[in-house]
Write a protein that holds these residues in place. Structure first.
Motif, PDB file in Angstrom:
ATOM      1  N   GLY A 297      16.521  35.477 -17.992  1.00 34.80           N
ATOM      2  CA  GLY A 297      16.921  34.942 -19.294  1.00 34.80           C
ATOM      3  C   GLY A 297      18.254  35.518 -19.711  1.00 34.80           C
ATOM      4  O   GLY A 297      19.039  35.991 -18.880  1.00 34.80           O
ATOM      5  N   ALA A 298      18.514  35.508 -21.015  1.00 39.96           N
ATOM      6  CA  ALA A 298      19.792  36.012 -21.515  1.00 39.96           C
ATOM      7  C   ALA A 298      19.632  36.512 -22.942  1.00 39.96           C
ATOM      8  O   ALA A 298      18.843  35.970 -23.721  1.00 39.96           O
ATOM      9  CB  ALA A 298      20.860  34.926 -21.473  1.00 39.96           C
ATOM     10  N   PHE A 299      20.414  37.546 -23.264  1.00 42.82           N
ATOM     11  CA  PHE A 299      20.532  37.988 -24.648  1.00 42.82           C
ATOM     12  C   PHE A 299      21.417  36.992 -25.392  1.00 42.82           C
ATOM     13  O   PHE A 299      22.452  36.553 -24.871  1.00 42.82           O
ATOM     14  CB  PHE A 299      21.178  39.371 -24.740  1.00 42.82           C
ATOM     15  CG  PHE A 299      20.359  40.484 -24.136  1.00 42.82           C
ATOM     16  CD1 PHE A 299      18.978  40.484 -24.197  1.00 42.82           C
ATOM     17  CD2 PHE A 299      20.984  41.558 -23.520  1.00 42.82           C
ATOM     18  CE1 PHE A 299      18.227  41.523 -23.653  1.00 42.82           C
ATOM     19  CE2 PHE A 299      20.252  42.602 -22.976  1.00 42.82           C
ATOM     20  CZ  PHE A 299      18.864  42.576 -23.039  1.00 42.82           C
ATOM     21  N   ARG A 322      15.979  30.604 -20.894  1.00 46.70           N
ATOM     22  CA  ARG A 322      15.230  31.438 -21.843  1.00 46.70           C
ATOM     23  C   ARG A 322      16.189  32.423 -22.493  1.00 46.70           C
ATOM     24  O   ARG A 322      16.873  33.186 -21.801  1.00 46.70           O
ATOM     25  CB  ARG A 322      14.102  32.171 -21.125  1.00 46.70           C
ATOM     26  CG  ARG A 322      13.136  31.257 -20.417  1.00 46.70           C
ATOM     27  CD  ARG A 322      12.001  32.022 -19.771  1.00 46.70           C
ATOM     28  NE  ARG A 322      11.071  32.536 -20.766  1.00 46.70           N
ATOM     29  CZ  ARG A 322       9.966  33.238 -20.471  1.00 46.70           C
ATOM     30  NH1 ARG A 322       9.679  33.505 -19.200  1.00 46.70           N
ATOM     31  NH2 ARG A 322       9.165  33.669 -21.416  1.00 46.70           N
ATOM     32  N   THR A 323      16.273  32.391 -23.810  1.00 47.53           N
ATOM     33  CA  THR A 323      17.187  33.271 -24.544  1.00 47.53           C
ATOM     34  C   THR A 323      16.418  34.099 -25.562  1.00 47.53           C
ATOM     35  O   THR A 323      15.377  33.670 -26.074  1.00 47.53           O
ATOM     36  CB  THR A 323      18.292  32.460 -25.248  1.00 47.53           C
ATOM     37  OG1 THR A 323      17.700  31.455 -26.082  1.00 47.53           O
ATOM     38  CG2 THR A 323      19.202  31.796 -24.231  1.00 47.53           C
ATOM     39  N   PHE A 324      16.996  35.276 -25.861  1.00 46.82           N
ATOM     40  CA  PHE A 324      16.310  36.229 -26.723  1.00 46.82           C
ATOM     41  C   PHE A 324      17.284  36.843 -27.724  1.00 46.82           C
ATOM     42  O   PHE A 324      18.405  37.214 -27.365  1.00 46.82           O
ATOM     43  CB  PHE A 324      15.682  37.356 -25.881  1.00 46.82           C
ATOM     44  CG  PHE A 324      14.735  36.856 -24.831  1.00 46.82           C
ATOM     45  CD1 PHE A 324      13.390  36.695 -25.116  1.00 46.82           C
ATOM     46  CD2 PHE A 324      15.191  36.522 -23.562  1.00 46.82           C
ATOM     47  CE1 PHE A 324      12.514  36.219 -24.146  1.00 46.82           C
ATOM     48  CE2 PHE A 324      14.332  36.048 -22.594  1.00 46.82           C
ATOM     49  CZ  PHE A 324      12.982  35.896 -22.885  1.00 46.82           C
ATOM     50  N   HIS A 393       8.933  39.396 -21.293  1.00 45.05           N
ATOM     51  CA  HIS A 393       9.012  37.979 -20.933  1.00 45.05           C
ATOM     52  C   HIS A 393       9.794  37.708 -19.648  1.00 45.05           C
ATOM     53  O   HIS A 393       9.506  36.743 -18.949  1.00 45.05           O
ATOM     54  CB  HIS A 393       9.649  37.193 -22.085  1.00 45.05           C
ATOM     55  CG  HIS A 393       8.942  37.377 -23.386  1.00 45.05           C
ATOM     56  ND1 HIS A 393       7.827  36.637 -23.742  1.00 45.05           N
ATOM     57  CD2 HIS A 393       9.166  38.238 -24.419  1.00 45.05           C
ATOM     58  CE1 HIS A 393       7.405  37.032 -24.945  1.00 45.05           C
ATOM     59  NE2 HIS A 393       8.197  37.993 -25.373  1.00 45.05           N
ATOM     60  N   VAL A 394      10.818  38.527 -19.350  1.00 39.56           N
ATOM     61  CA  VAL A 394      11.627  38.330 -18.141  1.00 39.56           C
ATOM     62  C   VAL A 394      11.926  39.682 -17.515  1.00 39.56           C
ATOM     63  O   VAL A 394      11.773  40.735 -18.145  1.00 39.56           O
ATOM     64  CB  VAL A 394      12.958  37.587 -18.445  1.00 39.56           C
ATOM     65  CG1 VAL A 394      12.690  36.188 -18.984  1.00 39.56           C
ATOM     66  CG2 VAL A 394      13.823  38.385 -19.410  1.00 39.56           C
ATOM     67  N   SER A 399      24.020  39.298 -20.160  1.00 37.59           N
ATOM     68  CA  SER A 399      24.544  39.712 -21.460  1.00 37.59           C
ATOM     69  C   SER A 399      26.020  39.334 -21.571  1.00 37.59           C
ATOM     70  O   SER A 399      26.676  39.032 -20.580  1.00 37.59           O
ATOM     71  CB  SER A 399      24.382  41.223 -21.659  1.00 37.59           C
ATOM     72  OG  SER A 399      25.454  41.931 -21.063  1.00 37.59           O
ATOM     73  N   GLY A 400      26.534  39.398 -22.790  1.00 35.55           N
ATOM     74  CA  GLY A 400      27.938  39.086 -23.046  1.00 35.55           C
ATOM     75  C   GLY A 400      28.820  40.307 -23.146  1.00 35.55           C
ATOM     76  O   GLY A 400      29.957  40.203 -23.650  1.00 35.55           O
TER      77      GLY A 400
END
Length: 672
Positions: A297-299, A322-324, A393-394, A399-400
């Protein structure tokens, strides 16, 4: 993503003692690799390798480490990911005449085959990834330690009984001295688990720690233990260890040199050309970092950098990414609604992880265990919290991070050159006299004046931290050069020596950052932030916070092609129209409406001032007690206590300076 550790002890030890020691060392970093554990020893050499595995690629036993090369010459313990390893496999196959018989599809096996084909340094130059490597050459009986270009993955090394540390401490040539076995590992706690460990605090590191909130450069908090610099390697022999002096690392890649090479090419001075070049490089980087055999996923904070990474992920994905994000119960620090708006537009499968102040506060006592060294960037708390919740979840998250350093995203990149252009016209003695006058009145007195007199001012001119801003202005006026001005604004505490009982180093602020020819002021700041703040603070924060929860974080901005594209863009285009990251913004607006992004930068902050006066007060009071301060006599206990009392009374804004002291004291209690 994994954790590695080990030791080289030419004096030798029994097999039972060696495996007992390596077992303790790997157990200390179980969180970095909870899926499996591996040990290997070279009989008669005193070399022992240990590994903890977090399975990401090739989940089968074929990916187990330490791993032997097919030819039998090399044994490796490897932490990280090689994103282009399938391309490297093809190149290895073409370079070798005989058929390559692969046992699995892990990037670790690819590395070993490449080392056999090309040697260590050439292999590292061909690899794109984040990594720390311990490689034993059974033929030459040498140990090579290597680290990735940008320092995403940590690697400590030094003696069990350290005498002198790396450059910046007692050995100016960058060598490391000490006694006993050579120890190495992904985290200091693995070194400290060795039975012969006798750590001694490196007092020389404290001034810079108190200035920046982290132990930077090649130094560590212990004498005789160093951090391997980014883009470097060191090859160690048994004779080096017996002599008690390790050679200085050598660079196989240099950010400064890579920046100069990019600047020497045709500049990307057309806006559309620059935007397209970044889109191609960053898009490829994102695609490569989406390769995993586990949930990914990704932040997503809703800011420019994370939104752009997610937009590029979603544009290449066959299903919703999937993002968080993390939502806080304090509205002043909650950006989750912005993240949710971006997620809705991009069509991601978004989850806002609801966090409370209590959850963040409960993490505070565990910070010394997470970081091993004193570390005082307070955004460590929300970073650890979002990592912990995301891991449910993952296993992998993009991240950026690093967008600010490469593309000019910090406010200082905009206003340091502007302010210096204005104040340099006034002679330095006059500026210092004006600064001294401003500082005659304490900051809290200015705040009182603003509270009473501010009622007569328009609301937009009323400043809650009026005194702090005037004292910062005084510090700006005192700056002797543009470099000194940058050093000041990049510091958590401009005068760290005031907290120390002895004399400080006496180094002027500009000495902390080297002058580099042929870089303009903005380019120089971008490079300094990349080499220092990003490596010593941002990447340390993210690595320790994420790996504490066994979460792998990948950083698409830290790709050599993205770096190359960024440095072909003139600084005027990075800061076009009075905005930082202009190119990234225009690229993002191809995917997300401007109105969802354009807002003041909030950052990943916590209400530290209020927490230290409220729910963290008892914890802080106990650490700042006379008995506790006596454990670190190099601190000026009187100054620290006066600062604490002023903070409790609301006389000034000292939370960051106090947080640095508190984290140092908490670390001393846990590890000192």
């Amino acid at each position: 993503m994994c954790g590695l550790t080990g030791f080289l002890d030419p004096a030798g030890t029994s097999e039972q003692a060696a495996y007992h020691a390596i077992g303790r060392m790997t157990s200390a970093i179980t969180h970095r690799g909870p899926d499996s554990e591996g040990h290997w020893a070279e009989e008669g050499a005193g070399l022992v390798l240990g590994h903890r595995r977090l399975s990401i690629l090739d989940l089968s036993p074929a990916g187990h480490q330490p791993m032997h090369s097919a030819c039998g010459r090399y044994v490796i313990a490897f932490n990280g990911e090689i994103y282009n390893h399938l391309d490297v496999r093809c190149e290895v196959r073409g370079a070798r005449r005989e058929e390559v018989r692969w046992r699995g599809h892990s990037d670790t096996e690819t590395l070993l085959a490449a080392f056999t084909a090309w040697g260590v340094e050439e292999t590292l130059k061909r690899c794109v990834g984040m990594f720390a490597i311990a490689l034993w050459d059974r033929q030459k009986r040498t140990l090579t330690l290597a680290r990735d270009r940008f320092g995403e993955k940590p690697l400590y090394y030094g003696f069990a009984q350290g005498l002198g540390s790396a450059q910046g401490h007692s050995n100016e040539d960058g060598s490391v001295t000490g006694r006993g076995p050579l120890l190495f590992g992904s985290e200091l706690k693995s070194l400290m688990a060795h039975p012969e460990w006798q750590g001694t605090l490196a007092n020389e590191a404290l001034e810079d720690y108190l200035r920046f909130g982290c132990v930077g450069g090649e130094a560590s908090i212990f004498q005789g233990v160093a951090k391997l610099p980014p883009g470097s390697l060191v090859t160690i022999t048994q004779a080096d260890v017996q002599a008690g002096r390790l050679p200085a690392p050598v660079h196989w890649w240099s950010a400064e040199q890579a920046a100069r090479e990019a600047m020497a090419e045709q500049p990307l001075d057309s806006p559309q050309t620059a935007i397209t070049a970044v889109e191609e490089a960053l898009g490829d980087s994102v695609r490569n970092r989406m390769l995993a055999d586990v949930p990914l996923g990704a932040f997503l904070s809703g800011g420019v950098d994370s939104s752009l990474i997610v937009a590029l992920m979603q544009s290449q994905a066959e299903r919703p990414v999937r993002t968080f994000s993390v939502g806080f119960d304090d509205a002043r620090y909650d950006e989750s609604s912005h993240a949710e708006a971006v997620a809705r537009h991009l069509g991601t499968e978004h989850l806002t992880l609801q966090a409370t102040s209590r959850m963040a506060l409960d993490l505070v006592p565990s910070l010394p265990d997470l970081y091993d060294e004193p570390f005082a960037d307070s955004s460590q708390l929300p970073t650890a919290l979002v990592s912990k919740l995301t891991r449910k979840h993952v296993t992998v998250a993009l991240s950026g991070d690093a967008g600010d350093e490469l593309f000019g995203g910090y406010n200082r990149h905009l206003w340091v050159p502007r302010i210096w252009h204005k104040i340099r016209r006034l002679p330095l003695p006059a500026r210092r006299a004006l600064a001294a006058t401003l500082k005659t009145i304490p900051a809290h007195r200015y705040d009182t004046l603003m509270r009473h007199g501010g009622r007569l001012l328009p609301k937009r001119l009323r400043m809650r931290t009026f005194g702090e801003k005037l004292h910062k202005l005084a510090a700006v006026l005192e700056s002797s050069s543009e470099r000194a001005l940058f050093a000041g604004v990049a510091s958590m505490n401009r005068e760290p020596d005031t907290l120390l009982a002895g004399q400080g180093s006496g180094k002027p602020p500009e000495a902390l950052f080297p002058a580099l020819a042929k870089f303009d002021s903005v380019e120089w700041m971008l490079l300094m932030d990349t080499l220092h703040y990003m490596v010593d603070d941002v990447l340390v924060k993210v690595d320790r916070a994420s790996m504490a929860s066994s979460l792998e974080v990948r950083v698409p901005f830290l790709d050599p092609e993205v770096f190359h594209a960024a440095w072909r863009i003139p600084s005027a285009l990075h800061l076009k129209e009075g905005q930082g990251k202009w190119v990234l913004r225009q690229l993002l607006f191809r995917h997300v409406p401007r109105e969802l992004i354009e807002r003041p930068k909030m950052g990943f902050a916590i209400p530290l001032d209020a927490w230290l006066r409220g729910p963290l007060r008892d914890w802080a009071e106990e650490l700042l007690s006379t008995a506790s301060l006596a454990e670190l006599p190099m601190l000026d206990a009187g100054v620290v206590r006066r600062l604490w009392q002023a903070h409790l009374k609301g006389q000034g804004h000292h939370a960051q300076q106090l947080w640095a002291v508190l984290q140092l004291l908490a670390w001393q209690r846990r590890w000192g």
